[in-house]
Design a protein around this motif. Structure first.
Motif, mmCIF file in Angstrom:
data_model
loop_
_atom_site.group_PDB
_atom_site.id
_atom_site.type_symbol
_atom_site.label_atom_id
_atom_site.label_comp_id
_atom_site.label_asym_id
_atom_site.label_seq_id
_atom_site.Cartn_x
_atom_site.Cartn_y
_atom_site.Cartn_z
ATOM 1 N N ALA A 1 -20.211 -8.296 21.296
ATOM 2 C CA ALA A 1 -19.505 -9.382 20.607
ATOM 3 C C ALA A 1 -18.394 -8.799 19.752
ATOM 4 O O ALA A 1 -17.265 -9.332 19.713
ATOM 5 C CB ALA A 1 -20.447 -10.203 19.745
ATOM 6 N N GLU A 2 -18.730 -7.712 19.078
ATOM 7 C CA GLU A 2 -17.702 -7.066 18.261
ATOM 8 C C GLU A 2 -16.594 -6.540 19.159
ATOM 9 O O GLU A 2 -15.400 -6.641 18.835
ATOM 10 C CB GLU A 2 -18.310 -5.930 17.451
ATOM 11 C CG GLU A 2 -19.125 -6.391 16.286
ATOM 12 C CD GLU A 2 -19.742 -5.242 15.524
ATOM 13 O OE1 GLU A 2 -19.492 -4.053 15.870
ATOM 14 O OE2 GLU A 2 -20.454 -5.524 14.577
ATOM 15 N N GLU A 3 -17.027 -5.978 20.285
ATOM 16 C CA GLU A 3 -16.025 -5.451 21.228
ATOM 17 C C GLU A 3 -15.184 -6.608 21.737
ATOM 18 O O GLU A 3 -13.967 -6.499 21.831
ATOM 19 C CB GLU A 3 -16.755 -4.762 22.404
ATOM 20 C CG GLU A 3 -15.861 -4.123 23.427
ATOM 21 C CD GLU A 3 -15.145 -2.907 22.890
ATOM 22 O OE1 GLU A 3 -14.010 -2.660 23.383
ATOM 23 O OE2 GLU A 3 -15.594 -2.213 21.973
ATOM 24 N N GLU B 1 -14.656 -9.373 20.246
ATOM 25 C CA GLU B 1 -13.825 -9.815 19.117
ATOM 26 C C GLU B 1 -12.637 -8.909 18.943
ATOM 27 O O GLU B 1 -11.509 -9.355 18.705
ATOM 28 C CB GLU B 1 -14.670 -9.791 17.837
ATOM 29 C CG GLU B 1 -14.708 -11.123 17.161
ATOM 30 C CD GLU B 1 -15.588 -11.052 15.925
ATOM 31 O OE1 GLU B 1 -15.076 -10.600 14.887
ATOM 32 O OE2 GLU B 1 -16.741 -11.437 16.031
ATOM 33 N N ARG B 2 -12.864 -7.610 19.061
ATOM 34 C CA ARG B 2 -11.771 -6.643 18.923
ATOM 35 C C ARG B 2 -10.759 -6.846 20.024
ATOM 36 O O ARG B 2 -9.551 -6.809 19.805
ATOM 37 C CB ARG B 2 -12.322 -5.218 18.969
ATOM 38 C CG ARG B 2 -12.650 -4.705 17.598
ATOM 39 C CD ARG B 2 -12.980 -3.242 17.648
ATOM 40 N NE ARG B 2 -14.447 -3.187 17.554
ATOM 41 C CZ ARG B 2 -15.266 -2.431 18.219
ATOM 42 N NH1 ARG B 2 -14.819 -1.538 19.027
ATOM 43 N NH2 ARG B 2 -16.536 -2.513 18.051
ATOM 44 N N GLU B 3 -11.281 -7.086 21.223
ATOM 45 C CA GLU B 3 -10.373 -7.297 22.335
ATOM 46 C C GLU B 3 -9.601 -8.583 22.137
ATOM 47 O O GLU B 3 -8.393 -8.653 22.411
ATOM 48 C CB GLU B 3 -11.158 -7.338 23.630
ATOM 49 C CG GLU B 3 -11.632 -5.968 23.996
ATOM 50 C CD GLU B 3 -11.501 -5.710 25.474
ATOM 51 O OE1 GLU B 3 -10.870 -6.517 26.192
ATOM 52 O OE2 GLU B 3 -11.965 -4.680 25.880
ATOM 53 N N ALA B 4 -10.250 -9.624 21.658
ATOM 54 C CA ALA B 4 -9.577 -10.899 21.400
ATOM 55 C C ALA B 4 -8.534 -10.691 20.306
ATOM 56 O O ALA B 4 -7.400 -11.216 20.387
ATOM 57 C CB ALA B 4 -10.578 -11.974 20.995
ATOM 58 N N ALA B 5 -8.901 -9.893 19.261
ATOM 59 C CA ALA B 5 -7.961 -9.630 18.175
ATOM 60 C C ALA B 5 -6.801 -8.818 18.721
ATOM 61 O O ALA B 5 -5.607 -9.053 18.380
ATOM 62 C CB ALA B 5 -8.650 -8.898 17.031
ATOM 63 N N ARG C 1 -4.734 -11.128 20.684
ATOM 64 C CA ARG C 1 -3.968 -11.974 19.760
ATOM 65 C C ARG C 1 -2.827 -11.195 19.154
ATOM 66 O O ARG C 1 -1.702 -11.688 19.019
ATOM 67 C CB ARG C 1 -4.876 -12.524 18.665
ATOM 68 C CG ARG C 1 -5.622 -13.740 19.070
ATOM 69 C CD ARG C 1 -6.204 -14.464 17.861
ATOM 70 N NE ARG C 1 -7.061 -13.601 17.064
ATOM 71 C CZ ARG C 1 -8.371 -13.488 17.183
ATOM 72 N NH1 ARG C 1 -9.019 -14.196 18.080
ATOM 73 N NH2 ARG C 1 -9.040 -12.681 16.418
#
Length: 163
Positions: free
Chosen positions: A7-9, A11-15, A18
């Motif tokens: 999930a963090e990964e 999230e990082r990828e989504a960030a 973005r």
């Protein structure tokens, strides 16, 4: 943990995505801004070019007007010179005519004087001829009246020689 890490990964990828999207959006905005600036510069350059073309056209028109004015001024100057030359020539002709008239008048005066002198001489000759004629007539009358007084001695007073 693994799910959290994923999930963090994610999230990082989504960030990261973005951030990349934000960077791409920022790059697109900057590209649009640069394009707008370029378009504005192009319009400004086009206006400057049109203004220069108009100025050049006005300059050419002014040059043509100036050339026409100069030609007209030159023509007027030449006409004035020709007019003054004609006036000068007519003045010289008038002076020559006056001079000729004065010479002719002087010659006429001299001719009148010569004619008067000639008439006086003729009159004197006529008077002398008349006087000679009268003297001859008187002499003839004397000779006819006193035929014995033919010599010079016979004409003196007191001389008489009768036949």
């Amino acid at each position: 943990d693994r799910e959290v890490a994923e999930a963090e990964e994610a999230e990082r990828e989504a960030a990261k995505e973005r951030a990349e999207a934000d960077a791409a959006l920022q790059a697109k905005l900057e590209a649009d801004k640069l394009a707008a600036e370029a378009k504005e510069k192009e319009q400004q350059m086009r206006k400057d070019f049109e203004r220069r073309v108009e100025e050049a056209a006005r300059g050419m028109q002014d040059a043509e007007d100036l050339a026409k004015r100069a030609a007209a001024d030159e023509k007027r100057r030449k006409e004035k010179e020709e007019q003054s030359a004609r006036e000068e020539a007519s003045r010289k002709i008038a002076e020559l005519e006056e001079q000729r008239a004065a010479e002719a008048e002087e010659q006429a005066r001299e001719a009148a004087k010569a004619e008067a002198a000639y008439k006086n001489t003729v009159q004197e000759r006529e008077k002398a001829a008349d006087a000679r004629k009268e003297a001859e007539e008187v002499q003839q009358q004397l000779d006819n009246r006193y035929p014995w007084r033919k010599s010079r001695q016979g004409l003196q007073a007191g001389y008489t020689r009768r036949p």
